[in-house]
Design an enzyme around this catalytic site. Structure first.
Site, PDB file in Angstrom:
ATOM      1  N   GLY A 101       0.799  -1.097  -0.103  1.00 25.49           N
ATOM      2  CA  GLY A 101      -0.043  -0.056   0.084  1.00 25.49           C
ATOM      3  C   GLY A 101       0.779   1.271  -0.023  1.00 25.49           C
ATOM      4  O   GLY A 101       1.912   1.358   0.186  1.00 25.49           O
ATOM      5  N   SER A 128      -3.034  -3.198  -3.637  1.00 25.44           N
ATOM      6  CA  SER A 128      -3.713  -3.094  -2.301  1.00 25.44           C
ATOM      7  C   SER A 128      -4.756  -2.074  -2.495  1.00 25.44           C
ATOM      8  O   SER A 128      -4.820  -1.077  -3.246  1.00 25.44           O
ATOM      9  CB  SER A 128      -2.507  -2.556  -1.586  1.00 25.44           C
ATOM     10  OG  SER A 128      -3.196  -1.846  -0.466  1.00 25.44           O
ATOM     11  N   TYR A 152      -8.615  -5.232   1.934  1.00 26.07           N
ATOM     12  CA  TYR A 152      -8.656  -5.357   3.544  1.00 26.07           C
ATOM     13  C   TYR A 152     -10.195  -5.441   3.907  1.00 26.07           C
ATOM     14  O   TYR A 152     -10.992  -4.391   3.640  1.00 26.07           O
ATOM     15  CB  TYR A 152      -8.003  -4.062   4.189  1.00 26.07           C
ATOM     16  CG  TYR A 152      -6.670  -4.344   4.193  1.00 26.07           C
ATOM     17  CD1 TYR A 152      -5.971  -5.337   5.005  1.00 26.07           C
ATOM     18  CD2 TYR A 152      -5.856  -3.373   3.697  1.00 26.07           C
ATOM     19  CE1 TYR A 152      -4.467  -5.383   4.820  1.00 26.07           C
ATOM     20  CE2 TYR A 152      -4.313  -3.278   3.815  1.00 26.07           C
ATOM     21  CZ  TYR A 152      -3.765  -4.459   4.474  1.00 26.07           C
ATOM     22  OH  TYR A 152      -2.440  -4.318   4.496  1.00 26.07           O
ATOM     23  N   THR A 178      -7.135  -9.945   2.438  1.00 20.63           N
ATOM     24  CA  THR A 178      -5.795 -10.122   3.532  1.00 20.63           C
ATOM     25  C   THR A 178      -6.561 -10.344   4.884  1.00 20.63           C
ATOM     26  O   THR A 178      -7.341  -9.347   5.274  1.00 20.63           O
ATOM     27  CB  THR A 178      -5.094  -8.697   3.366  1.00 20.63           C
ATOM     28  OG1 THR A 178      -4.471  -8.790   2.312  1.00 20.63           O
ATOM     29  CG2 THR A 178      -3.947  -8.977   4.362  1.00 20.63           C
ATOM     30  N   LYS A 260      -5.126 -14.299   1.919  1.00 19.00           N
ATOM     31  CA  LYS A 260      -3.734 -13.900   2.179  1.00 19.00           C
ATOM     32  C   LYS A 260      -3.686 -14.017   3.654  1.00 19.00           C
ATOM     33  O   LYS A 260      -4.226 -13.298   4.288  1.00 19.00           O
ATOM     34  CB  LYS A 260      -3.554 -12.696   1.320  1.00 19.00           C
ATOM     35  CG  LYS A 260      -1.980 -12.253   1.783  1.00 19.00           C
ATOM     36  CD  LYS A 260      -1.732 -10.925   0.628  1.00 19.00           C
ATOM     37  CE  LYS A 260      -0.231 -10.641   0.967  1.00 19.00           C
ATOM     38  NZ  LYS A 260      -0.216  -9.738   2.153  1.00 19.00           N
ATOM     39  N   HIS A 284       2.694 -11.369   5.968  1.00 15.90           N
ATOM     40  CA  HIS A 284       2.776  -9.919   5.992  1.00 15.90           C
ATOM     41  C   HIS A 284       4.237  -9.354   6.049  1.00 15.90           C
ATOM     42  O   HIS A 284       4.430  -8.331   6.262  1.00 15.90           O
ATOM     43  CB  HIS A 284       1.727  -9.305   6.942  1.00 15.90           C
ATOM     44  CG  HIS A 284       0.928  -8.144   6.515  1.00 15.90           C
ATOM     45  ND1 HIS A 284      -0.133  -8.110   5.934  1.00 15.90           N
ATOM     46  CD2 HIS A 284       1.406  -6.925   6.033  1.00 15.90           C
ATOM     47  CE1 HIS A 284      -0.535  -6.846   5.644  1.00 15.90           C
ATOM     48  NE2 HIS A 284       0.227  -6.323   5.519  1.00 15.90           N
ATOM     49  N   ASP A 315       4.317 -15.663   0.164  1.00 16.70           N
ATOM     50  CA  ASP A 315       5.172 -14.378   0.168  1.00 16.70           C
ATOM     51  C   ASP A 315       5.907 -14.440   1.644  1.00 16.70           C
ATOM     52  O   ASP A 315       5.365 -15.395   2.478  1.00 16.70           O
ATOM     53  CB  ASP A 315       4.674 -13.158  -0.193  1.00 16.70           C
ATOM     54  CG  ASP A 315       3.623 -12.518   0.703  1.00 16.70           C
ATOM     55  OD1 ASP A 315       3.776 -12.893   1.933  1.00 16.70           O
ATOM     56  OD2 ASP A 315       2.800 -11.746   0.433  1.00 16.70           O
ATOM     57  N   SER A 316       6.585 -13.296   1.651  1.00 19.69           N
ATOM     58  CA  SER A 316       7.245 -13.018   3.081  1.00 19.69           C
ATOM     59  C   SER A 316       8.750 -13.473   3.001  1.00 19.69           C
ATOM     60  O   SER A 316       9.101 -14.704   3.190  1.00 19.69           O
ATOM     61  CB  SER A 316       6.446 -13.561   3.994  1.00 19.69           C
ATOM     62  OG  SER A 316       5.297 -12.955   4.225  1.00 19.69           O
TER      63      SER A 316
HETATM   64  C1  FNR Z   1       2.634  -4.672   2.589  1.00 21.64           C
HETATM   65  N1  FNR Z   1       1.968  -5.701   2.735  1.00 21.64           N
HETATM   66  C2  FNR Z   1       0.708  -5.630   2.325  1.00 21.64           C
HETATM   67  N2  FNR Z   1      -0.047  -6.604   2.166  1.00 21.64           N
HETATM   68  C3  FNR Z   1      -1.604  -6.228   1.925  1.00 21.64           C
HETATM   69  O1  FNR Z   1      -2.227  -7.515   1.768  1.00 21.64           O
HETATM   70  N3  FNR Z   1      -2.081  -5.089   1.856  1.00 21.64           N
HETATM   71  C4  FNR Z   1      -1.242  -4.174   1.750  1.00 21.64           C
HETATM   72  O2  FNR Z   1      -1.821  -3.099   1.688  1.00 21.64           O
HETATM   73  C5  FNR Z   1       0.011  -4.222   2.142  1.00 21.64           C
HETATM   74  N4  FNR Z   1       0.921  -3.053   2.241  1.00 21.64           N
HETATM   75  C6  FNR Z   1       2.360  -3.262   2.567  1.00 21.64           C
HETATM   76  C7  FNR Z   1       3.059  -2.098   2.658  1.00 21.64           C
HETATM   77  C8  FNR Z   1       4.495  -2.456   2.958  1.00 21.64           C
HETATM   78  C9  FNR Z   1       5.269  -1.000   2.847  1.00 21.64           C
HETATM   79  C10 FNR Z   1       5.132  -3.432   2.917  1.00 21.64           C
HETATM   80  C11 FNR Z   1       6.476  -3.778   3.006  1.00 21.64           C
HETATM   81  C12 FNR Z   1       4.179  -4.629   2.650  1.00 21.64           C
HETATM   82  C13 FNR Z   1       2.545  -6.931   2.761  1.00 21.64           C
HETATM   83  C14 FNR Z   1       2.932  -7.490   1.447  1.00 21.64           C
HETATM   84  O3  FNR Z   1       1.796  -7.972   0.754  1.00 21.64           O
HETATM   85  C15 FNR Z   1       3.663  -8.788   1.541  1.00 21.64           C
HETATM   86  O4  FNR Z   1       3.035 -10.025   2.391  1.00 21.64           O
HETATM   87  C16 FNR Z   1       5.055  -8.805   2.325  1.00 21.64           C
HETATM   88  O5  FNR Z   1       5.773  -7.493   1.663  1.00 21.64           O
HETATM   89  C17 FNR Z   1       6.021  -9.927   1.903  1.00 21.64           C
HETATM   90  O6  FNR Z   1       7.137 -10.040   2.623  1.00 21.64           O
HETATM   91  P1  FNR Z   1       8.386  -9.241   1.799  1.00 21.64           P
HETATM   92  O7  FNR Z   1       8.627  -9.695   0.422  1.00 21.64           O
HETATM   93  O8  FNR Z   1       8.445  -7.789   1.706  1.00 21.64           O
HETATM   94  O9  FNR Z   1       9.506  -9.939   2.785  1.00 21.64           O
END
Ligand code: FNR
Length: 388
Positions: A101, A128, A152, A178, A260, A284, A315-316
């Site tokens: 986001g 997002s 969300y 999510t 998710k 996340h 992911d992650s």
């Molecule tokens: C996220 N993530 C996330 N997930 C989601 O479902 N909606 C969102 O709006 C967001 N926003 C968001 C902002 C930022 C700055 C980060 C770093 C992460 C989580 C994202 O979808 C994902 O699950 C993780 O970023 C995966 O981990 P890595 O690749 O960052 O290690």
């Protein structure tokens, strides 16, 4: 993309590197270093930070290191294919942009720039719903390239229904809900900086442009931005969210529905029972439950529980080609990347995101070939072993 990895190697090794401008990096750590230099402290920490002491964020990386690939030799790997099938559509690569986001704090074009980069090389985008750019603008940026919408589950059903209807109208081809954000995690870096981007009106473009949301306000967001922000904060998450809400969302759309944030095999079984078409194993990026299980460690049990009924994504902690190979060998159909592309976006906008993704794809392709496999379908747990 046959031979994409070698083509990219030749492109890089064969090109005269410009000395006037610094070329884009190849290592994800360098993307982060560069983003650190160009971003404000608060924007950098919003991306780099995690919940609590960051234990789960670290565990996400450690988990990849605990698995090692056992390559096979003397396999003809001249013709390779890293494409993957999802919901009746073939994607050229098993990688998607995770929903991240508030990308307006990283680059003026925000999600539209990242989406253009991904679409230009066929990488699907998960947008997002707390984006800085409206979902319609991002859909226009992706064109015919696949794009999914992440929601969300908030506390106002009219606003959610409106978002889903808008996503369908804008040709998003799946809805990702999510589950792990009933409230924001306890994020020490953001707390230290006193920084919540939404309070500054960032990341709420889809709400401000939404008729159902606007209908709840006595005065328009343009007249009274503060009240609009407060309303957003009151309804974007829902601490009472339960499986009946998932069923309600299910009833609102015929699009494939993915959940998710699944980490427990029992939740994966219930997800299928309640009509999910896919699950995304994710914590996340360690931003929600500090101390939670690493996503890669949670993956095999979820894959076993799902038993092929629906695709499992994860992911992650995914950073490099080897990570993707490992996740797929453990049963993921595809993976999502988060922070690395956010750092690239901050560093150099669309072009930088494209470069990061092309490098990742080349790395996947070459690692697959050198592991003695030609297709992702040839990867399974026998390709891996646990570190001693
Ligand atoms: C996220 N993530 C996330 N997930 C989601 O479902 N909606 C969102 O709006 C967001 N926003 C968001 C902002 C930022 C700055 C980060 C770093 C992460 C989580 C994202 O979808 C994902 O699950 C993780 O970023 C995966 O981990 P890595 O690749 O960052 O290690």
């Amino acid at each position: 993309m046959p031979n994409f990895g070698q083509e990219m190697q030749l492109e890089v090794y064969g090109s005269a590197r410009s000395t006037s401008s610094e070329p884009f990096p190849f290592a994800c750590e360098e993307w982060e270093e560069r983003a650190r230099k160009v971003l404000s402290d608060e924007a950098y920490w919003y991306v780099a930070g995690a919940a609590g002491g960051g234990d789960t964020m670290r565990a996400n990386r450690d988990a990849f290191y605990e698995w090692r690939i056992r390559p096979r030799m003397l396999v003809d790997v001249t013709d390779r294919d890293v494409s993957v099938e999802l919901f009746g559509r073939r994607f050229p690569v098993p990688v998607m942009l995770a929903p991240v986001g508030v990308q307006g704090i990283l680059h003026p074009d925000g999600e539209a720039a990242a989406a253009r980069a991904a679409a230009s090389i066929g990488v699907p985008v998960v947008l997002s719903n707390v984006s800085s750019v409206t979902l319609e603008e991002v859909a226009a940026a992706t064109g015919d390239s696949p794009h999914w919408f992440q929601l969300y589950p908030g506390s106002n059903r009219d606003v959610m229904a409106s978002a889903i209807a808008r996503a369908e109208a804008a040709h998003y081809s799946a809805i990702v809900v999510t589950l792990d954000t009933k409230m924001l995690g306890w994020r020490e870096a953001d707390l230290r900086g006193g920084y919540l981007p939404f309070l500054k009106g960032q990341g709420i473009a889809n709400y401000l442009s939404d008729p159902a949301f606007r209908g709840l306000l006595p005065r328009t967001p343009e007249e009274d931005p503060r009240s609009a922000i407060m309303l957003f904060l009151s309804l974007f998450a829902n601490s009472a969210m339960s499986w009946s809400d998932v069923q309600w969302i299910r009833s609102r759309t015929r699009l494939p529905l993915l959940l998710k944030g699944i980490l427990d095999p029992d939740d994966a079984r219930i997800a299928i029972d309640k009509g999910a078409d896919g699950v995304i194993v994710s914590n996340h990026g360690g931003r929600q439950v500090d101390g939670a299980v690493a996503a890669l460690d949670a993956l095999p049990a979820v894959v076993d529980a799902v038993a092929g009924a629906v695709p499992v994504l994860m992911d992650s902690g995914v950073r490099r080609g080897a990570d993707v190979i490992k996740a797929i060998a453990l049963g993921a159909r595809a993976v999502l990347v988060g922070r690395p592309y956010a750092y690239a976006l901050a560093t150099g906008g669309e072009e930088a995101v494209r470069h990061y993704l092309r490098c990742l794809i080349a790395d996947i392709d070459i690692n697959l070939a050198l592991s003695g496999r030609r297709t992702l379908a040839e990867l399974n747990r026998s390709a891996l072993e646990r570190a001693a």
